[in-house]
Design an enzyme around this catalytic site. Structure first.
Site, PDB file in Angstrom:
ATOM      1  N   ARG A 201      -7.431  -0.414   0.965  1.00  0.00           N
ATOM      2  CA  ARG A 201      -7.698  -1.769   0.291  1.00  0.00           C
ATOM      3  C   ARG A 201      -8.305  -1.719  -1.054  1.00  0.00           C
ATOM      4  NH1 ARG A 201     -12.321  -2.096   4.918  1.00  0.00           N
ATOM      5  NH2 ARG A 201     -10.843  -0.718   5.921  1.00  0.00           N
TER       6      ARG A 201
ATOM      7  N   LYS B 114     -10.734  13.266   7.162  1.00  0.00           N
ATOM      8  CA  LYS B 114     -10.010  12.738   8.612  1.00  0.00           C
ATOM      9  C   LYS B 114     -10.241  14.072   9.287  1.00  0.00           C
ATOM     10  CE  LYS B 114      -6.665   9.361   7.065  1.00  0.00           C
ATOM     11  NZ  LYS B 114      -7.102   8.229   7.958  1.00  0.00           N
TER      12      LYS B 114
ATOM     13  N   LYS C 187       0.720  -1.268  -0.025  1.00  0.00           N
ATOM     14  CA  LYS C 187      -0.042  -0.002   0.178  1.00  0.00           C
ATOM     15  C   LYS C 187       0.841   1.183  -0.116  1.00  0.00           C
ATOM     16  CE  LYS C 187      -3.130   2.579   3.080  1.00  0.00           C
ATOM     17  NZ  LYS C 187      -3.862   2.646   4.071  1.00  0.00           N
TER      18      LYS C 187
ATOM     19  N   ASP D   8      -2.763  10.772   3.267  1.00  0.00           N
ATOM     20  CA  ASP D   8      -4.221  10.279   3.526  1.00  0.00           C
ATOM     21  C   ASP D   8      -4.975  11.332   3.951  1.00  0.00           C
ATOM     22  OD1 ASP D   8      -6.485   9.091   3.413  1.00  0.00           O
ATOM     23  OD2 ASP D   8      -5.987   7.663   4.917  1.00  0.00           O
TER      24      ASP D   8
END
Length: 504
Positions: A350, A276, A264, A269
């Protein structure tokens, strides 16, 4: 780039070495503090030193350091006594690694040191060397004017007692390849996200691979679309910096087994549109730690010359909130044609990994291992220092737990209960990419399992294991053992150990 400390082995008398520091080990046995064998001190000096340590209240515990100067019978001006936790005549190799790392960090700014921690064979001597060099690691690239000048340089050189000649030369090469791999992964994780993004990550790996004689191929956004990699494209389309897929291939002559690695590589992110909280973004430059581990391990295997084929797939994207960012409710088509309903854009890892697993499966390797900073749930379950290992093959999963823990990557096996899969059912796609909130680490792994292919002509899936390194990949707290603050290189040694087991 982090500094690299030169390493040598020697069978010369440690007490007579002309270095700036002599590092020896101590443990508590039967209520008394005992110096570990191999220190090279004269008997009367050792006895006096043990008495002084006891007077000072030293107990030989983990991370304990006692500095002694002007010790009779020792050429070095400083004797550094480090606690080696545990009991018995031969401490576990991991205890030696950690003790050596503690000492190496304490010796920052000094030019040279000999480590004589009671190592009683090649394996223990190499553990001391590994811990010392990793403990000396320092990442200082982005310190500003003045700060870089004032920062202490890492320990200048490490000499480890116990080996010499051809055995010592071979040990230096082996340890150096391994610690260079871990250090490279740390460098990548520590690099600020404005400097490390999918394109620059790919460029750096290309340069490293070419130096190592490893074949490398990069798929840019247009190629990713052509190849049907909807997971990587979907996550990366909200960023002005397009995604990449980097494939590394090490295929030595005579290799009879093939190991595929999938990493990954979310270089930052933000959570995407499911943003977030601000505090949770501070460390999100580390969300590419899995790709860093896979790249570093592949290069280390090549440097070691192990007779096993390794193919690595680095799934690189930046998860941002731009005009084209994917939304909850979108449906994307993955490599291989399966469709996935997007539920939470902050569960992006994922998705990129699914494309990588599908690609890896097409090559029919003997085993696939993916590495990812995947879930906060794994941190809740296992804490910040333990890797969660899941998979479709108990033997592979348990082997990775054992090999990784022996190598220093503490790991623990988690199951994939059958009742989790129905929670991924979607009314509008083949599956959705999140399920129930509970058992989050296992839910994520269950999703990944759906993209692992089957062995040719069989109903059985290719053996696959998933390493969730969300906890140990990045150390936000104080340095400990041979682990610095920041990137740790988690997973690299597990992968190298697995490749070595395949080669053997």
């Amino acid at each position: 780039m982090g500094a690299r400390t030169p390493l040598t082995f020697s069978t010369d008398d440690p007490a007579g070495a002309e270095v700036e520091a002599l590092v020896i080990g101590a443990v508590k046995r039967d209520g008394a503090l005992v110096l570990l064998d191999g220190h090279g001190l004269p008997d009367d000096t050792a006895s006096a030193l043990a008495g002084s340590l006891a007077t000072l209240g030293a107990e030989g515990g983990a991370d304990e350091l006692t500095r002694m100067t002007g010790v009779d019978g020792v050429a070095a001006p400083l004797v550094l006594v480090v606690g080696v936790s545990g009991s018995g005549p031969a401490p576990r190799t991991e205890q030696l690694r950690r003790a050596a790392g503690v000492a190496a960090r304490a010796l920052a700014g000094r030019g040279s040191a000999v480590f004589a921690l009671g190592q009683q064979g090649r394996e223990q001597a190499m553990a001391v060397a590994e811990g010392a060099v990793l403990g000396a690691y320092s990442y200082v690239d982005q310190h500003g004017i003045g700060k870089a000048d004032s920062a202490k340089a890492p320990l200048g050189s490490v000499t480890v007692a116990g080996l010499s000649g051809e055995e010592g030369t071979a040990a230096v090469a082996e340890v150096s390849a391994l610690v260079s791999g871990v250090a490279y992964a740390r460098d990548l994780v520590n690099t600020p996200p404005n400097l490390l993004y999918p394109e620059s990550f790919a460029d750096d790996v290309v340069a490293r691979a070419q130096e190592a004689g490893v074949e490398v191929e990069v798929w840019e956004p247009e190629r990713l679309v052509e190849e049907g990699c909807g997971g990587i494209i979907g996550v990366g389309q909200g960023s002005a910096r397009g995604p990449r897929l980097v494939m590394l291939r090490y295929a030595p002559a005579g290799a009879s087994r093939h190991l595929a690695l999938v990493g990954k590589g979310i270089t930052f992110d933000s959570g995407g549109l499911c943003l977030k909280p601000g505090a949770s973004m501070v460390t999100m430059k580390m969300d590419m730690g899995g790709a860093a581990a896979c790249a570093a391990a592949t290069l280390a295997v090549a440097e070691l010359g192990l007779p096993v084929q390794v193919t690595a797939y680095l799934c690189l994207a930046e998860n941002m909130t731009g005009d084209l960012a994917q939304r909850p409710g979108d449906v994307v088509t993955m490599r291989g044609g399966r469709t996935v309903e997007i539920i939470n854009t902050d569960a992006e890892g994922r998705l990129v990994m699914a494309d990588g697993l599908a690609l890896a499966s097409e090559q029919q390797p003997d085993a696939i291992v993916d590495v990812a900073t995947l879930t906060g749930a794994c941190i809740i379950a296992l804490g910040e220092r333990t890797i969660g290992v899941m998979g479709n093959d108990d033997a592979l999963r348990d082997s990775l737990v054992d090999l990784g823990t022996q190598a220093g990557d503490t790991a623990w096996a988690l199951p994939l209960p059958e009742e989790i899969r129905p929670t991924l059912d979607s009314p509008v796609a083949d599956l959705k990419h999140t399920g129930e909130r509970s058992a989050g680490a296992m839910v994520a792994a269950t999703f990944l399992k759906e993209f692992v292919g089957h062995q040719d002509g069989e109903e059985t899936q290719i053996p696959w294991a998933h390493l969730d390194i969300a906890g140990p990949a990045f150390n936000e707290k104080a340095a400990w053992g041979y682990y610095p603050k920041g990137g740790t290189g988690a997973g690299v040694r597990s992968l190298v150990a697995l490749a070595r087991s395949y080669a053997d």
